[in-house]
Each structure stands twice: as structure tokens, then as C-alpha cells.
Motif scaffolding. Structure first.
Motif, PDB file in Angstrom:
ATOM      1  N   ALA A 234       0.833  -1.214   0.000  1.00 39.22           N
ATOM      2  CA  ALA A 234       0.000   0.000   0.000  1.00 39.22           C
ATOM      3  C   ALA A 234       0.864   1.259   0.000  1.00 39.22           C
ATOM      4  N   ILE A 235       1.960   1.227   0.743  1.00 39.63           N
ATOM      5  CA  ILE A 235       2.883   2.371   0.745  1.00 39.63           C
ATOM      6  C   ILE A 235       3.448   2.584  -0.658  1.00 39.63           C
ATOM      7  N   ALA A 236       3.830   1.493  -1.306  1.00 40.70           N
ATOM      8  CA  ALA A 236       4.356   1.579  -2.671  1.00 40.70           C
ATOM      9  C   ALA A 236       3.317   2.175  -3.619  1.00 40.70           C
ATOM     10  N   ARG A 249      14.426   3.173  -1.100  1.00 42.67           N
ATOM     11  CA  ARG A 249      14.249   4.508  -0.522  1.00 42.67           C
ATOM     12  C   ARG A 249      14.417   4.457   0.992  1.00 42.67           C
ATOM     13  N   TYR A 250      13.897   3.403   1.609  1.00 42.35           N
ATOM     14  CA  TYR A 250      14.052   3.207   3.052  1.00 42.35           C
ATOM     15  C   TYR A 250      15.531   3.146   3.435  1.00 42.35           C
ATOM     16  N   LYS A 278      10.115  10.617  -0.744  1.00 40.69           N
ATOM     17  CA  LYS A 278      10.774  10.360   0.539  1.00 40.69           C
ATOM     18  C   LYS A 278       9.743   9.763   1.482  1.00 40.69           C
ATOM     19  N   LEU A 279      10.123   8.758   2.228  1.00 41.03           N
ATOM     20  CA  LEU A 279       9.198   8.099   3.147  1.00 41.03           C
ATOM     21  C   LEU A 279       8.960   8.951   4.398  1.00 41.03           C
ATOM     22  N   SER A 280       7.775   8.813   4.957  1.00 40.91           N
ATOM     23  CA  SER A 280       7.461   9.528   6.196  1.00 40.91           C
ATOM     24  C   SER A 280       8.108   8.807   7.375  1.00 40.91           C
ATOM     25  N   THR A 281       8.167   9.511   8.508  1.00 40.62           N
ATOM     26  CA  THR A 281       8.728   8.908   9.729  1.00 40.62           C
ATOM     27  C   THR A 281       7.958   7.656  10.117  1.00 40.62           C
ATOM     28  N   ASP A 282       6.634   7.695  10.008  1.00 42.05           N
ATOM     29  CA  ASP A 282       5.812   6.531  10.366  1.00 42.05           C
ATOM     30  C   ASP A 282       6.055   5.359   9.409  1.00 42.05           C
ATOM     31  N   GLU A 283       6.247   5.655   8.141  1.00 39.27           N
ATOM     32  CA  GLU A 283       6.516   4.593   7.164  1.00 39.27           C
ATOM     33  C   GLU A 283       7.866   3.938   7.428  1.00 39.27           C
ATOM     34  N   LYS A 285       9.291   3.807  10.381  1.00 43.18           N
ATOM     35  CA  LYS A 285       9.099   3.016  11.612  1.00 43.18           C
ATOM     36  C   LYS A 285       8.420   1.683  11.313  1.00 43.18           C
ATOM     37  N   TYR A 286       7.474   1.696  10.384  1.00 43.97           N
ATOM     38  CA  TYR A 286       6.807   0.444  10.033  1.00 43.97           C
ATOM     39  C   TYR A 286       7.785  -0.536   9.386  1.00 43.97           C
ATOM     40  N   ILE A 287       8.589  -0.051   8.460  1.00 40.18           N
ATOM     41  CA  ILE A 287       9.557  -0.936   7.792  1.00 40.18           C
ATOM     42  C   ILE A 287      10.602  -1.437   8.793  1.00 40.18           C
ATOM     43  N   ASP A 288      10.887  -0.621   9.805  1.00 40.59           N
ATOM     44  CA  ASP A 288      11.794  -1.057  10.876  1.00 40.59           C
ATOM     45  C   ASP A 288      11.313  -2.343  11.544  1.00 40.59           C
ATOM     46  N   THR A 289       9.991  -2.589  11.554  1.00 35.60           N
ATOM     47  CA  THR A 289       9.453  -3.757  12.264  1.00 35.60           C
ATOM     48  C   THR A 289       9.860  -5.077  11.619  1.00 35.60           C
TER      49      THR A 289
END
Length: 314
Positions: A234-236, A249-250, A278-283, A285-289
Motif C-alpha cells: 500500500a505504501i508503494a 528509498r528506506y 521520501k518516506l514519512s517517519t511513520d513509514e 518506523k513500520y519498515i523497521d518492524t
């Protein structure tokens, strides 16, 4: 054509912020390199181990002759293999790589690993013992590094760096070097994002390059999981990008330079098309999971060597 930013290295020279990896592309690396140049790549990563330095170098030479690119616009990276760590072998190994590339000099020469292998024959890159471990020789990477520093003095290479070094090894190297490494090339993807090691390197003004940025995809098994995640998909879609583009990008946004390998023209084009969002801070953080710390390159055959790099967290 992609507008790739240039990153200032600690020696005053610049590295393009995205590159083409060429591992396991023997026989196809030349064609991939030429297409990559046509669509805006200027950073190319090879190694003596990959057995494609001649291929990659010839492709770049052809594009220079065609007037598509100038030599000074190209950033070529190659690496010293583990069987050439003895200080007396380093210059010969670098000159051989330089001759194979045929580009006059090497922009960045990396020590591929901090461990040293015994050279049994000129063609045995992985000297295995009967128990499945590698046969090592007791060569300190500090001594290897000092021999690499001389390559800069000789003009064979412009910059020197390291690959697969952990934080303790980097600090030890910095305490004993004359020329500081400009780069540490490490495995980094959402499943092993290396944020701690990236931060550590940034604090010491060392650029991090991310190899295996997509892990090792196995589509039949839907691995790695992040490539098939609904929210990441969905982010993509939100950015009108592919999931791999979001991953690249991440990795850029967390402070690394991705060098994805591809020999497919469409993917080569897509991979570098990541500098218009550019990805948002929340995006982020999600990929960090997805970060589990799981490696694709385990290198466990060297786990008993005193310079094995993966025995600490980062």
C-alpha cells in the motif's frame, strides 16, 4: 534519467548515492553495466571474487568511447579478496584488478572481509577444510590495511575502504590507520537494517553501502516477507512505486547507499528511480518492524577465526 545525489566522503571525493551490484552476474554484467550507464548509473560495484572485472571494465570503456560518459564521472568499486591479505600481496592484487578493469585507476578499493584465507592455488577462492570451515592464515587486517594505504600513495586507487567490518574492528582500524576508510560495505535490508552500525559509521564519517538490499528473494516461498507485505504494498501504491523501490528509498532514508544487483533492463531502470519521493517517519518506523537481524550472508565457515566479524550485534 535518474538524478542521483553525490555523497561527500571523508577524503574530499564524492560517491554516487546509488549503484549497480554485479555479484553472480558473470557473463551478463557487461550488458547490465552498459544499460545502467544509459539510464543514469555512475556507481558500479564489482570484486576480484566476482570474476567479472574485465566484463564490467570493457562495458564502461565502450560507453566512454561512445561519448556517453567520461571516466571521471564513473565510480568503480572493487575488492581485495581474503587470499591476498598478506601485505606483500596487496599491491599485486590491486594492480591486477586495475588492469582487468582497464580504467586507469580504481575509485574505491575495499578489503572484502577482515579475515584472511590461505592461498592454496590461484583459482581456489574458498579453501575448505575437511570439517567444512575455511582454512585461514594469521594475518592482521591492520597490516593488510597499511599495505592498502600505499595504493593511494601510488595512485592505483583514489579511496580505500572496508566491507563486512563490525564496530569493534572499525574502531581498532581507526586507532591504527594513517588513511581513514571512506566506506564500509555491509549487508543491509529491512530484515537486517543495520541502523546501529550505520549510526556508528556516520559518527565516524564513514559512508555505509548496502549490499543484498532485498535479501535473497525466493518468490515461490514469498520470501523475504517484507516484499509481500500488504501494508508495504500500500505504501508503494501511494507513491506509485514498486515495493523494491520503497525498500531502496528506506535504505537511503536511514543513511546507506543501496547497490542492488540486476541484469534485467526494466529492473535496472526501476531500481534507481527512487529520488523523487521520501518516506514519512511513520513509514520508516513500520519498515523497521521487519528487522530481525537475520543475515543472508552468514559466513559461518569462518566463525572460529579471531577476526570473524559477525559475532557481535553490530
Amino acid at each position: 534519467m535518474a538524478n542521483v545525489p553525490k555523497i561527500l566522503m571523508n577524503n574530499g571525493l564524492f560517491m554516487p548515492g546509488f549503484g549497480l551490484g554485479t555479484f553472480e552476474s558473470f557473463g551478463l554484467a557487461g550488458r547490465a553495466t552498459k544499460h545502467a550507464i544509459d539510464v543514469g548509473y555512475r556507481h558500479f560495484d564489482t570484486a576480484r571474487l566476482y570474476a567479472n572485472e574485465v566484463e564490467v571494465g570493457q562495458a564502461i570503456q565502450e560507453k566512454i568511447k561512445e561519448g556517453v560518459v567520461k571516466r571521471e564521472e564513473i565510480f568503480i568499486v572493487t575488492k581485495l579478496w581474503n587470499t591476498d591479505h598478506e601485505p606483500e600481496k596487496v599491491e599485486k592484487a590491486a594492480r591486477q584488478s586495475c588492469e582487468k578493469l582497464g580504467l586507469g585507476y580504481i575509485d574505491l578499493y575495499l578489503m572484502h572481509y577482515p579475515v584472511a584465507f590461505k592461498e592454496r592455488t590461484p583459482f581456489e577462492d574458498w579453501p575448505l577444510n575437511p570439517d567444512g570451515t575455511f582454512e585461514h592464515v594469521d594475518v592482521d587486517y591492520i597490516d593488510t590495511w597499511k599495505a592498502m594505504e600505499k595504493l593511494v600513495d601510488l595512485g592505483i586507487v583514489k579511496s580505500i575502504g572496508i566491507s563486512n567490518f563490525n564496530s569493534q574492528q572499525i574502531d581498532r582500524l581507526l586507532a591504527n590507520c594513517r588513511i581513514k576508510p571512506v566506506n564500509n560495505q555491509i549487508e543491509a535490508s529491512p530484515q537486517i537494517n543495520q541502523k546501529k552500525l550505520i549510526k556508528f559509521c556516520q559518527e565516524r564519517d564513514i559512508i555505509v553501502t548496502a549490499y543484498c538490499p532485498l535479501g535473497r528473494p525466493i518468490p515461490a516461498e514469498k520470501k523475504p516477507s517484507f516484499l509481500y507485505d500488504d501494508k508495504l504494498t500500500a505504501i508503494a501504491k501511494k507513491y506509485n512505486k514498486t515495493v523494491p523501490q520503497v525498500v531502496f528509498r528506506y535504505l537511503i532514508d536511514i543513511g546507506s547507499v543501496p547497490i542492488p544487483k540486476s541484469v534485467t533492463p526494466k529492473r535496472i531502470e526501476e531500481n534507481i528511480d527512487v529520488f523523487d519521493f521520501k518516506l514519512s517517519t511513520d513509514e520508516i518506523k513500520y519498515i523497521d518492524t521487519f528487522n530481525t537481524g537475520e543475515r543472508v550472508i552468514h559466513f559461518t565457515e569462518s566463525r572460529h577465526d579471531k577476526h570473524f566479524p559477525f559475532n557481535i550485534e553490530f
